[in-house]
Scaffold this motif. Structure first.
Motif, PDB file in Angstrom:
ATOM      1  N   ASP A   1       0.855  -1.192   0.000  1.00 26.57           N
ATOM      2  CA  ASP A   1       0.000   0.000   0.000  1.00 26.57           C
ATOM      3  C   ASP A   1       0.889   1.240   0.000  1.00 26.57           C
ATOM      4  OD1 ASP A   1      -2.142   1.681   0.129  1.00 26.57           O
ATOM      5  OD2 ASP A   1      -2.952   0.907   2.008  1.00 26.57           O
ATOM      6  N   ARG A   2       0.798   2.059   1.010  1.00 23.54           N
ATOM      7  CA  ARG A   2       1.612   3.264   1.117  1.00 23.54           C
ATOM      8  C   ARG A   2       2.925   2.953   1.831  1.00 23.54           C
ATOM      9  NH1 ARG A   2      -1.275   7.934   0.401  1.00 23.54           N
ATOM     10  NH2 ARG A   2      -0.099   9.118   1.953  1.00 23.54           N
ATOM     11  N   SER A   3       3.946   3.735   1.538  1.00 28.46           N
ATOM     12  CA  SER A   3       5.271   3.472   2.094  1.00 28.46           C
ATOM     13  C   SER A   3       5.453   4.212   3.419  1.00 28.46           C
ATOM     14  CB  SER A   3       6.352   3.935   1.110  1.00 28.46           C
ATOM     15  OG  SER A   3       6.173   5.317   0.817  1.00 28.46           O
ATOM     16  N   PRO A   4       5.534   3.506   4.550  1.00 30.26           N
ATOM     17  CA  PRO A   4       5.775   4.193   5.826  1.00 30.26           C
ATOM     18  C   PRO A   4       7.245   4.595   5.940  1.00 30.26           C
ATOM     19  CG  PRO A   4       5.707   1.833   6.172  1.00 30.26           C
ATOM     20  CD  PRO A   4       5.381   2.056   4.713  1.00 30.26           C
ATOM     21  N   ARG A   5       7.517   5.643   6.717  1.00 35.62           N
ATOM     22  CA  ARG A   5       8.897   6.074   6.915  1.00 35.62           C
ATOM     23  C   ARG A   5       9.736   4.971   7.556  1.00 35.62           C
ATOM     24  NH1 ARG A   5       8.315  11.687  10.008  1.00 35.62           N
ATOM     25  NH2 ARG A   5       6.506  10.588  10.855  1.00 35.62           N
ATOM     26  N   SER A   6       9.101   4.121   8.340  1.00 38.59           N
ATOM     27  CA  SER A   6       9.839   3.051   9.018  1.00 38.59           C
ATOM     28  C   SER A   6      10.464   2.078   8.013  1.00 38.59           C
ATOM     29  CB  SER A   6       8.907   2.281   9.956  1.00 38.59           C
ATOM     30  OG  SER A   6       7.817   1.724   9.242  1.00 38.59           O
ATOM     31  N   ALA A   7       9.922   2.014   6.789  1.00 39.39           N
ATOM     32  CA  ALA A   7      10.473   1.111   5.783  1.00 39.39           C
ATOM     33  C   ALA A   7      11.885   1.529   5.391  1.00 39.39           C
ATOM     34  CB  ALA A   7       9.576   1.078   4.552  1.00 39.39           C
ATOM     35  N   VAL A   8      12.171   2.846   5.385  1.00 36.20           N
ATOM     36  CA  VAL A   8      13.519   3.319   5.091  1.00 36.20           C
ATOM     37  C   VAL A   8      14.477   2.849   6.179  1.00 36.20           C
ATOM     38  CG1 VAL A   8      14.961   5.350   4.705  1.00 36.20           C
ATOM     39  CG2 VAL A   8      12.612   5.304   3.844  1.00 36.20           C
ATOM     40  N   THR A   9      14.033   2.932   7.438  1.00 40.20           N
ATOM     41  CA  THR A   9      14.852   2.457   8.552  1.00 40.20           C
ATOM     42  C   THR A   9      15.107   0.959   8.430  1.00 40.20           C
ATOM     43  OG1 THR A   9      13.859   4.160   9.961  1.00 40.20           O
ATOM     44  CG2 THR A   9      15.022   2.376  11.057  1.00 40.20           C
ATOM     45  N   GLN A  10      14.092   0.216   7.992  1.00 42.66           N
ATOM     46  CA  GLN A  10      14.274  -1.221   7.782  1.00 42.66           C
ATOM     47  C   GLN A  10      15.392  -1.491   6.783  1.00 42.66           C
ATOM     48  OE1 GLN A  10       9.834  -2.114   7.148  1.00 42.66           O
ATOM     49  NE2 GLN A  10      10.640  -4.080   7.798  1.00 42.66           N
ATOM     50  N   LEU A  11      15.409  -0.742   5.684  1.00 39.42           N
ATOM     51  CA  LEU A  11      16.447  -0.930   4.671  1.00 39.42           C
ATOM     52  C   LEU A  11      17.832  -0.654   5.251  1.00 39.42           C
ATOM     53  CD1 LEU A  11      14.678   0.609   1.546  1.00 39.42           C
ATOM     54  CD2 LEU A  11      15.468  -1.757   1.769  1.00 39.42           C
ATOM     55  N   PHE A  12      17.960   0.399   6.086  1.00 40.18           N
ATOM     56  CA  PHE A  12      19.246   0.673   6.729  1.00 40.18           C
ATOM     57  C   PHE A  12      19.668  -0.498   7.615  1.00 40.18           C
ATOM     58  CE2 PHE A  12      18.414   5.542   6.728  1.00 40.18           C
ATOM     59  CZ  PHE A  12      18.689   5.573   5.377  1.00 40.18           C
ATOM     60  N   ASP A  13      18.704  -1.050   8.336  1.00 41.39           N
ATOM     61  CA  ASP A  13      18.993  -2.174   9.229  1.00 41.39           C
ATOM     62  C   ASP A  13      19.514  -3.369   8.432  1.00 41.39           C
ATOM     63  OD1 ASP A  13      19.164  -3.790  11.412  1.00 41.39           O
ATOM     64  OD2 ASP A  13      17.021  -3.916  11.801  1.00 41.39           O
ATOM     65  N   TYR A  14      18.844  -3.654   7.301  1.00 39.89           N
ATOM     66  CA  TYR A  14      19.295  -4.766   6.463  1.00 39.89           C
ATOM     67  C   TYR A  14      20.712  -4.517   5.949  1.00 39.89           C
ATOM     68  CZ  TYR A  14      14.246  -5.743   6.151  1.00 39.89           C
ATOM     69  OH  TYR A  14      12.931  -5.999   6.434  1.00 39.89           O
ATOM     70  N   ALA A  15      20.961  -3.301   5.434  1.00 38.31           N
ATOM     71  CA  ALA A  15      22.268  -2.993   4.847  1.00 38.31           C
ATOM     72  C   ALA A  15      23.379  -3.106   5.887  1.00 38.31           C
ATOM     73  CB  ALA A  15      22.249  -1.599   4.235  1.00 38.31           C
ATOM     74  N   SER A  16      23.142  -2.601   7.098  1.00 41.78           N
ATOM     75  CA  SER A  16      24.176  -2.662   8.137  1.00 41.78           C
ATOM     76  C   SER A  16      24.439  -4.101   8.562  1.00 41.78           C
ATOM     77  CB  SER A  16      23.766  -1.810   9.346  1.00 41.78           C
ATOM     78  OG  SER A  16      22.592  -2.321   9.964  1.00 41.78           O
ATOM     79  N   SER A  17      23.402  -4.937   8.535  1.00 43.32           N
ATOM     80  CA  SER A  17      23.586  -6.348   8.899  1.00 43.32           C
ATOM     81  C   SER A  17      24.384  -7.086   7.832  1.00 43.32           C
ATOM     82  CB  SER A  17      22.228  -7.023   9.089  1.00 43.32           C
ATOM     83  OG  SER A  17      21.511  -6.449  10.166  1.00 43.32           O
ATOM     84  N   VAL A  18      24.051  -6.834   6.564  1.00 44.23           N
ATOM     85  CA  VAL A  18      24.761  -7.492   5.460  1.00 44.23           C
ATOM     86  C   VAL A  18      26.225  -7.081   5.450  1.00 44.23           C
ATOM     87  CG1 VAL A  18      24.963  -7.595   2.938  1.00 44.23           C
ATOM     88  CG2 VAL A  18      22.718  -7.826   4.016  1.00 44.23           C
ATOM     89  N   ALA A  19      26.514  -5.812   5.744  1.00 47.71           N
ATOM     90  CA  ALA A  19      27.883  -5.305   5.688  1.00 47.71           C
ATOM     91  C   ALA A  19      28.800  -5.991   6.697  1.00 47.71           C
ATOM     92  CB  ALA A  19      27.890  -3.795   5.923  1.00 47.71           C
ATOM     93  N   ARG A  20      28.243  -6.583   7.735  1.00 49.38           N
ATOM     94  CA  ARG A  20      29.053  -7.253   8.754  1.00 49.38           C
ATOM     95  C   ARG A  20      29.463  -8.666   8.345  1.00 49.38           C
ATOM     96  NH1 ARG A  20      24.776  -5.402  12.340  1.00 49.38           N
ATOM     97  NH2 ARG A  20      25.372  -3.432  13.335  1.00 49.38           N
ATOM     98  N   LEU A  21      28.888  -9.176   7.271  1.00 45.16           N
ATOM     99  CA  LEU A  21      29.112 -10.565   6.878  1.00 45.16           C
ATOM    100  C   LEU A  21      30.370 -10.700   6.038  1.00 45.16           C
ATOM    101  CD1 LEU A  21      25.462 -11.465   5.756  1.00 45.16           C
ATOM    102  CD2 LEU A  21      26.506 -11.892   7.998  1.00 45.16           C
ATOM    103  N   ASP A  22      31.116 -11.785   6.238  1.00 39.16           N
ATOM    104  CA  ASP A  22      32.168 -12.096   5.278  1.00 39.16           C
ATOM    105  C   ASP A  22      31.535 -12.875   4.127  1.00 39.16           C
ATOM    106  OD1 ASP A  22      32.000 -14.873   5.926  1.00 39.16           O
ATOM    107  OD2 ASP A  22      33.558 -14.678   7.462  1.00 39.16           O
ATOM    108  N   GLN A  23      32.331 -13.194   3.122  1.00 44.49           N
ATOM    109  CA  GLN A  23      31.767 -13.789   1.907  1.00 44.49           C
ATOM    110  C   GLN A  23      31.105 -15.136   2.176  1.00 44.49           C
ATOM    111  OE1 GLN A  23      33.740 -15.237  -2.190  1.00 44.49           O
ATOM    112  NE2 GLN A  23      33.985 -13.045  -1.829  1.00 44.49           N
ATOM    113  N   ASP A  24      31.747 -15.996   2.952  1.00 47.00           N
ATOM    114  CA  ASP A  24      31.157 -17.312   3.244  1.00 47.00           C
ATOM    115  C   ASP A  24      29.845 -17.165   4.009  1.00 47.00           C
ATOM    116  OD1 ASP A  24      33.209 -18.632   1.973  1.00 47.00           O
ATOM    117  OD2 ASP A  24      34.388 -18.910   3.810  1.00 47.00           O
ATOM    118  N   GLU A  25      29.816 -16.253   4.978  1.00 51.90           N
ATOM    119  CA  GLU A  25      28.592 -16.039   5.748  1.00 51.90           C
ATOM    120  C   GLU A  25      27.475 -15.512   4.860  1.00 51.90           C
ATOM    121  OE1 GLU A  25      30.439 -14.855  10.131  1.00 51.90           O
ATOM    122  OE2 GLU A  25      30.244 -13.323   8.564  1.00 51.90           O
TER     123      GLU A  25
END
Length: 362
Positions: free
Chosen positions: A84-108
């Motif tokens: 439906d409509r995009s809540p502002r919290s969705a942008v925060t969710q994307l930041f959370d995903y990106a910061s989590s992925v950045a901590r991973l090494d290649q195998d992980e």
């Protein structure tokens, strides 16, 4: 309320009526649509082939991004859906995903995906026109993408506050974040999704600033050649040059394209003018290649170079091409004769050979 009209062969116009997607569909339905073909939302950001790395993979934080997508250059995109409509919290969710992925090494990272290794992912793409982009190049781009992926929010309506926030993030912080708003139409059993990418130009500018010197040279060369081609044959294409070693020109048929393509080793390059036949049917590619080659003598094609033809890739694609020696890539940037040659030959191919396609494929 808006309508899309389309005309069938009997000249009768039918209409698709825009409706609110969220009234009848769940968020998972939108997820499934994009999962089946990510080009629907990725097409404006990249014309390259994309694959789905994972659907709702569970990150170490326990969070689950809707989709992880990778293109054939190793560019990683994290996508979040809202029906439906995009809540502002969705942008925060994307930041959370990106910061989590950045901590991973290649195998992980690959433990979370449908691919076992970087090599398997690299080999998932057809490298026919991109052979010089080797696995080392791919790994470099991929590693940078894991550390700082593209972010994408997809929703039926992107609200003004989210537009404002994401614009500021692109302009002030060079963050590659885009929103996709789509219109949805239906009639009987037909559905149409019409996506609008918000912020695509700004994201492209960020990518250009991050480009390697080699990609900057490709962009500069093809920018000049493409501009001259547009002056000579206006209305053929509205695209702009990128940083790849090739640039496609449309023929009016989805599975046939014209291409300028640099081939060869770094100090021994050639510029090719190419027509590619890329149907799923190997026999059809072979037959169409022969038809076009047979027509060349009858059309008095003004191309003195030898015309080569071959099958390429693993999918039964075929092509015809001519070539001119270049040497080093930076030599091409100052070679006005080469640029004029590329424009003249591409214009000749387009004017003389696309009518053959029109006759065969109409």
């Amino acid at each position: 309320m808006s309508l899309i009209g389309f005309r069938r062969e009997d000249d009768e116009i039918e209409y698709l009526e825009e409706v609110a997607y969220s009234e009848e569909h769940l968020e998972d339905d939108l997820h499934e649509v994009i999962h089946s073909d990510p080009r629907l939302v990725m097409g404006t950001l990249t014309t390259r082939e994309n694959v789905i790395l994972g659907s709702k993979p569970q990150l170490p934080t326990g969070k689950e991004p809707d989709l992880l997508v990778c293109d054939k250059r190793g560019t990683l995109t994290t996508i979040e859906f809202k029906r439906d409509r995009s809540p502002r919290s969705a942008v925060t969710q994307l930041f959370d995903y990106a910061s989590s992925v950045a901590r991973l090494d290649q195998d992980e990272f690959f433990d979370l995906t449908d691919y076992e290794s970087l090599t398997e992912l690299y080999e998932a793409f057809d490298r026919g026109e991109d052979a010089e982009f080797d696995i080392d190049d791919f790994e470099r781009e991929f590693t940078e993408g894991v550390e700082s992926p593209q972010l994408m929010l997809v929703a039926y309506t992107i609200t003004d506050d989210v537009r404002r926030m994401t614009r500021w993030l692109r302009d002030a912080h060079d963050l590659k974040i885009n929103c996709v708003e789509f219109d949805y139409y239906e009639k009987d059993n037909a559905e149409m999704f019409v996506p609008t990418i918000i912020g695509a130009d700004e994201t492209q500018e960020i990518k250009e600033r991050e480009e390697s010197p080699k990609r900057q040279m490709y962009r500069r060369f093809f920018g000049e050649v493409l501009g001259r081609f547009k002056d000579e044959l206006s209305g053929v294409t509205s695209k702009s040059a990128g940083g790849d070693s090739w640039l496609t020109i449309p023929t009016g048929h989805t599975d046939v394209e014209l291409v300028w393509h640099f081939k060869g080793d770094p100090g021994d390059k050639e510029l090719h003018v190419v027509m590619n036949f890329q149907f799923d049917d190997r026999k059809r590619n072979e037959e169409l290649l022969e038809t076009v080659l047979s027509s060349i003598d009858n059309r008095s094609l003004d191309v003195p170079e030898e015309i080569h033809s071959e099958e390429y890739g693993s999918s039964g694609y075929t092509r015809l091409f001519i070539g001119r020696e270049v040497g080093r890539l930076d030599d091409a940037l100052d070679d006005e004769e080469l640029k004029a040659w590329g424009v003249d030959r591409m214009a000749e191919f387009h004017e003389q050979l696309t009518p053959v396609l029109d006759e065969e494929l109409r």
